[in-house]
Design an enzyme around this catalytic site. Structure first.
Site, PDB file in Angstrom:
ATOM      1  N   TRP A 176       0.795  -1.109  -0.008  1.00  0.00           N
ATOM      2  CA  TRP A 176       0.120  -0.004   0.037  1.00  0.00           C
ATOM      3  C   TRP A 176       0.955   1.408   0.089  1.00  0.00           C
ATOM      4  O   TRP A 176       0.485   2.223  -0.723  1.00  0.00           O
ATOM      5  CB  TRP A 176      -1.160   0.127   1.250  1.00  0.00           C
ATOM      6  CG  TRP A 176      -2.175  -0.780   1.035  1.00  0.00           C
ATOM      7  CD1 TRP A 176      -2.341  -1.695   0.248  1.00  0.00           C
ATOM      8  CD2 TRP A 176      -3.372  -0.744   1.428  1.00  0.00           C
ATOM      9  NE1 TRP A 176      -3.705  -2.256  -0.032  1.00  0.00           N
ATOM     10  CE2 TRP A 176      -4.396  -1.224   0.703  1.00  0.00           C
ATOM     11  CE3 TRP A 176      -3.924   0.296   2.274  1.00  0.00           C
ATOM     12  CZ2 TRP A 176      -5.836  -1.420   1.093  1.00  0.00           C
ATOM     13  CZ3 TRP A 176      -5.329   0.588   2.798  1.00  0.00           C
ATOM     14  CH2 TRP A 176      -6.066  -0.581   2.237  1.00  0.00           C
ATOM     15  N   ASP A 189      -4.723  -1.720   6.394  1.00  0.00           N
ATOM     16  CA  ASP A 189      -5.207  -2.996   5.905  1.00  0.00           C
ATOM     17  C   ASP A 189      -4.930  -4.011   6.593  1.00  0.00           C
ATOM     18  O   ASP A 189      -4.736  -5.151   6.322  1.00  0.00           O
ATOM     19  CB  ASP A 189      -4.487  -3.093   4.383  1.00  0.00           C
ATOM     20  CG  ASP A 189      -4.923  -4.189   3.504  1.00  0.00           C
ATOM     21  OD1 ASP A 189      -6.098  -4.542   3.452  1.00  0.00           O
ATOM     22  OD2 ASP A 189      -4.275  -4.966   2.934  1.00  0.00           O
ATOM     23  N   LYS A 224      -9.865  -1.580   6.748  1.00  0.00           N
ATOM     24  CA  LYS A 224     -10.480  -2.769   6.532  1.00  0.00           C
ATOM     25  C   LYS A 224     -11.210  -3.425   7.601  1.00  0.00           C
ATOM     26  O   LYS A 224     -10.758  -3.268   8.752  1.00  0.00           O
ATOM     27  CB  LYS A 224      -9.165  -3.774   6.153  1.00  0.00           C
ATOM     28  CG  LYS A 224      -9.462  -5.219   5.685  1.00  0.00           C
ATOM     29  CD  LYS A 224      -8.347  -5.719   5.416  1.00  0.00           C
ATOM     30  CE  LYS A 224      -8.246  -7.194   5.000  1.00  0.00           C
ATOM     31  NZ  LYS A 224      -6.967  -7.678   4.574  1.00  0.00           N
TER      32      LYS A 224
END
Length: 272
Positions: free
Chosen positions: A74, A173, A224
């Site tokens: 990311w 995430d 997430k």
């Protein structure tokens, strides 16, 4: 304490996993891409950014924090959107220094960019695991909930455009290792969401409205989670009252059989 021996990998399930990987278009793309993304998850962020207003590409964007960032997929995507390329210097001589020493020394893995039209902003990536250098990214091997982490991150994000060192975007995430128990896995996902929210509320840029009624964008949280009624309660109690807009998204690059989803929370209101 007694430990059970590791069970041998089941040949049938292993074969099925390998077959799925060989068919996965995003695995193929990662292996063949000249960008050399470190994880398949990079394509989820690319998709989310492209389909939801290119929030990583806004010219006004100054600072991004990537929590639980290892191995760095990311952060690579963010760095590309900030104009940092794979040809930039890695400054690998800093790898292994104490995290606060890195911030005091540079504030970033890279020196302040000389061409500010193509390389801009501050990116900080945190994880308990080490992350190999990424051009334009300050990597910190530390617990983001540690007492000093908020101060260290703010110091790393400070710049003439952002003297307070706030984060325009916080990314997460993160996911715990699955236990096989749906109840336990849901609780672990909820615990991570609470931890990320606790960090974000002290880090994000607050949305403001001037005397003419013009509103600033405010901080963005991309979080997430795994779908469960407990997580929906979390959204209603913590996210919706504190952000201007909250969207639920399941990207196409997320596996169809996964309960994984993302909340894109825009416009941090700073009410807590």
């Amino acid at each position: 304490m007694l430990f059970r021996p590791t069970l041998p990998l089941h040949k049938k399930s292993s074969t099925a996993w390998l077959a799925r990987q060989s068919r996965d278009p995003f695995v193929k793309a990662r292996l063949s891409s000249p960008s050399s993304y470190r994880s398949r998850a990079a394509y989820k962020l690319i998709e989310l950014n492209n389909k939801w207003g290119c929030f990583l590409s806004r010219p006004s964007l100054r600072s991004v924090v990537d929590l639980g960032a290892a191995p760095g997929g990311w952060s690579q995507v963010v760095a590309e959107n900030f104009g940092w390329t794979h040809e930039a210097a890695d400054n690998e001589e800093d790898f292994g220094l104490r995290e606060e020493t890195k911030v005091q020394k540079r504030g970033s893995w890279s020196t302040e960019p000389t061409n500010k039209t193509t390389r801009r902003g501050k990116i900080v990536a945190l994880d308990l695991l080490p992350i190999m250098p990424i051009p334009g990214v300050q990597t910190l091997q530390m617990d983001f909930l540690a007492p000093d982490s908020a101060r260290i991150v703010r110091d790393a994000l400070k710049s003439p455009r952002n003297p307070e060192g706030t984060a325009d975007i916080v990314l997460s995430d993160m996911a715990a290792n699955f236990s096989g128990s749906k109840i336990r896995d849901s609780q672990m996902s909820l615990d991570i969401c609470h931890a990320v929210f606790d960090f974000a509320k002290g880090a994000l840029t607050v949305r403001t409205v001037d005397e003419r009624g013009k509103a600033s964008c405010g901080g963005i949280l991309l979080l997430k989670h795994f779908t469960h009624p407990l997580l929906q309660e979390f959204r209603k109690e913590y996210l919706e009252p504190n952000f201007h807009l909250v969207h639920y998204i399941k990207p196409e690059s997320s596996r169809a059989d996964s309960a994984e989803g993302y909340w894109l929370c825009r416009g941090w209101l700073g009410r807590t």
